[in-house]
Design a protein around this motif. Structure first.
Motif, short mmCIF file in Angstrom:
data_model
loop_
_atom_site.label_atom_id
_atom_site.label_comp_id
_atom_site.label_asym_id
_atom_site.label_seq_id
_atom_site.Cartn_x
_atom_site.Cartn_y
_atom_site.Cartn_z
N GLN A 176 7.53 -29.74 -7.03
CA GLN A 176 6.31 -29.29 -6.07
C GLN A 176 5.66 -29.75 -7.72
O GLN A 176 4.60 -30.80 -7.12
CB GLN A 176 6.22 -27.79 -6.78
N ALA A 177 6.05 -30.32 -8.48
CA ALA A 177 5.40 -30.91 -9.57
C ALA A 177 5.55 -32.58 -9.60
O ALA A 177 4.15 -32.99 -9.10
CB ALA A 177 5.99 -30.55 -11.33
N ARG A 178 6.49 -32.91 -8.66
CA ARG A 178 5.70 -33.96 -8.46
C ARG A 178 4.98 -34.24 -7.56
O ARG A 178 4.16 -35.42 -7.22
CB ARG A 178 7.73 -34.88 -8.35
N ALA A 179 5.51 -33.29 -5.77
CA ALA A 179 4.78 -33.69 -4.96
C ALA A 179 2.79 -32.54 -5.55
O ALA A 179 2.14 -34.12 -5.37
CB ALA A 179 4.88 -32.51 -4.17
N ALA A 180 2.32 -32.51 -6.63
CA ALA A 180 1.17 -32.49 -7.31
C ALA A 180 0.79 -33.81 -8.26
O ALA A 180 -0.65 -33.47 -7.70
CB ALA A 180 1.79 -31.09 -8.17
N ALA A 181 1.95 -34.63 -8.75
CA ALA A 181 1.75 -35.79 -8.98
C ALA A 181 1.07 -36.51 -8.25
O ALA A 181 -0.28 -37.06 -8.14
CB ALA A 181 2.95 -36.39 -10.16
N ASP A 182 1.51 -36.67 -7.44
CA ASP A 182 1.03 -38.19 -5.85
C ASP A 182 -0.21 -37.73 -5.48
O ASP A 182 -1.15 -38.03 -5.27
CB ASP A 182 2.71 -37.97 -4.86
N GLU A 183 -0.76 -35.67 -5.39
CA GLU A 183 -1.03 -35.05 -4.70
C GLU A 183 -2.64 -35.62 -5.45
O GLU A 183 -3.79 -36.13 -5.44
CB GLU A 183 -1.64 -34.05 -4.25
N LEU A 184 -2.56 -35.33 -7.09
CA LEU A 184 -3.57 -35.47 -8.38
C LEU A 184 -3.75 -37.16 -7.55
O LEU A 184 -5.09 -37.61 -7.90
CB LEU A 184 -3.25 -35.51 -9.26
N GLN A 185 -3.20 -38.14 -7.73
CA GLN A 185 -3.74 -39.98 -7.10
C GLN A 185 -4.72 -40.22 -6.08
O GLN A 185 -5.97 -39.93 -6.36
CB GLN A 185 -2.39 -40.55 -7.39
N THR A 186 -4.52 -39.27 -4.90
CA THR A 186 -5.05 -38.85 -3.69
C THR A 186 -6.32 -37.93 -4.00
O THR A 186 -7.84 -38.67 -3.38
CB THR A 186 -4.29 -38.41 -2.84
#
Length: 195
Positions: A178-188
């Motif tokens: 979930q933390a890694r997914a949040a990092a990906d969403e952060l860039q978007t």
């Protein structure tokens, strides 16, 4: 027109605030990734050590079974030796009063009787030596078995935490994902905010 511009401005401000809140949320979650990765690595290392402990326990149980079989064999041999030594003792005692050979019924001279008694006594000493050696080996096997039982008990104690560690590992893997997914969403989200 001014009202339309104000509404559009208000909509943009609201959207900007919403994006900023989402970005803050994702930044908070993404910031936990390193700590979660460390926790996961620690849990996996502990589980790896427990897997080694489990293998050592399996080997100790196998060794204990082997020792138990060896001890049973020695005990059986010693029971047989005791029976044979008792039979030899009876034969030696019977020879004291015999003047005739119990096997062939010929006259038994004192020299021949002493010779037969000596053979029986030598055979008895050899069986006694074997018996005592077996007893010594049994003591050693019993000591080794006690050590193995203690190792197995210690391993059992350590392995009690394994189910809880597996649950913690699953939770940490999910949180890290979930933390890694949040990092990906952060860039978007930041790309949308910058646009």
């Amino acid at each position: 027109l001014e009202q339309a511009i104000a509404q559009a401005q208000h909509g943009l401000d609201t959207q900007s605030q919403l994006l900023a809140a989402q970005i803050a949320d994702r930044q908070s979650k993404a910031a936990q990734a390193d700590a979660l990765a460390g926790q996961l690595a620690d849990l996996q290392a502990r589980l790896s050590r427990l897997a080694q402990t489990q293998e050592q326990r399996r080997l100790a149980e196998s060794s204990l079974l082997t020792l138990s079989n060896q001890a049973a064999s020695l005990r059986t041999a010693n029971e047989q030796l005791k029976t044979e030594m008792a039979a030899l003792k009876r034969k030696i005692d019977e020879l004291a009063d015999v003047t005739e050979c119990p096997l062939c019924s010929t006259a038994l001279s004192p020299e021949r009787r002493d010779n037969v008694r000596g053979q029986y006594e030598a055979e008895g000493r050899q069986k006694g030596d074997t018996y005592r050696a077996n007893q010594s080996n049994l003591k050693s096997l019993d000591d080794q078995a006690a050590t193995l039982k203690a190792e197995i008990a210690q391993a059992d104690l350590a392995l009690q935490e394994q189910p809880a560690l597996h649950r913690q590992e699953a939770t940490a893997e999910q949180a890290l994902s979930q933390a890694r997914a949040a990092a990906d969403e952060l860039q978007t989200l930041q790309a949308r905010l910058d646009a």
